[in-house]
Design an enzyme around this catalytic site. Sequence first.
Site, mmCIF file in Angstrom:
data_model
loop_
_atom_site.group_PDB
_atom_site.id
_atom_site.type_symbol
_atom_site.label_atom_id
_atom_site.label_comp_id
_atom_site.label_asym_id
_atom_site.label_seq_id
_atom_site.Cartn_x
_atom_site.Cartn_y
_atom_site.Cartn_z
ATOM 1 N N HIS A 1 -5.330 3.166 -4.306
ATOM 2 C CA HIS A 1 -5.393 3.405 -2.858
ATOM 3 C C HIS A 1 -5.790 4.855 -2.570
ATOM 4 O O HIS A 1 -5.400 5.417 -1.543
ATOM 5 C CB HIS A 1 -4.055 3.064 -2.215
ATOM 6 N N HIS B 1 -5.211 9.667 0.412
ATOM 7 C CA HIS B 1 -5.358 8.855 1.621
ATOM 8 C C HIS B 1 -6.326 9.452 2.638
ATOM 9 O O HIS B 1 -6.185 9.257 3.849
ATOM 10 C CB HIS B 1 -4.003 8.604 2.291
ATOM 11 N N HIS C 1 3.706 -2.101 3.379
ATOM 12 C CA HIS C 1 3.840 -0.770 2.782
ATOM 13 C C HIS C 1 5.282 -0.620 2.285
ATOM 14 O O HIS C 1 6.215 -0.736 3.085
ATOM 15 C CB HIS C 1 3.558 0.331 3.800
ATOM 16 N N ASP D 1 0.819 -1.210 0.000
ATOM 17 C CA ASP D 1 0.000 0.000 0.000
ATOM 18 C C ASP D 1 0.850 1.257 0.000
ATOM 19 O O ASP D 1 1.966 1.282 0.527
ATOM 20 C CB ASP D 1 -0.878 0.045 1.254
#
Length: 261
Positions: free
Chosen positions: A120, A124, A214, A69
């Site tokens: 994604h 965010h 990540h 991610d």
Amino acid sequence: MFRSSPGRRGGRAVAVLAAAALMLTLGGCGVDPLTPQEARAESGGDDKAGTASRRVDCARVKCIALTFDAGPGKDTPHLLDVLKEKRVPATFFLLGRKHVDRYPKVVKRIADEGHEVANHTWSHRILTDLDENEVREELSRTQDAVERITGRKPVLMRPPQGRTDSMVGDVSRELGLAQILWSITAKDYSTTDSALIRKRVLDQAHRDGIILLHDIYDGTVPAVPGIIDELQSRGYTFVTVPELLAPGTARAGVVYRPEKD
């Protein structure tokens, strides 16, 4: 489960609460996730039902999906070198602002080397805190940015911190995006200890699992070779998320999350 910088006030506290928030959000909004097994069953065993080119049959083989991610970042090229050397595919849930727009060549390389490129959001933001137009903006901007680079819009998305609801599902359906959650997390936002990240993943590994990492944190990419080597020694085959669901197809708007054994 993302902290944009070490100095962002409250970032770590927000990240630590992400797993609990995921459970509360799904439990309180009527969202009923499908498992990979259920996705495969939807096809009725018809190989033509899935869009993924199947290298393996995850109904028969012990599969696991490696996902990353909030990249790409400075360490993503090295991660791609590792994945190429070990012949392991992954799924990358990319962030738009300061990531896709900053590293377009890396985005293209991810796609060119056969990994799944996914969404994604743009910046965010927590989608369940936004209105419908704001959710659409967060997702569509990254869709368009990825398409400009790779020639293809993503078909998968991961909501920040796993927070979703029926409105997010409606917008995702409109944009052709299935929602992909996870069942294995190293909480790599909270440590730079690569050995600990590796241990956390290995301790939680299970068949049909989806691993959340990540590629923007310092301890993560160095942990990946050991994770791959150990899981392969345990008989796991690494697949992309579409391969994990095949011959089923990830349906737009639907939430997918594995169940632990």
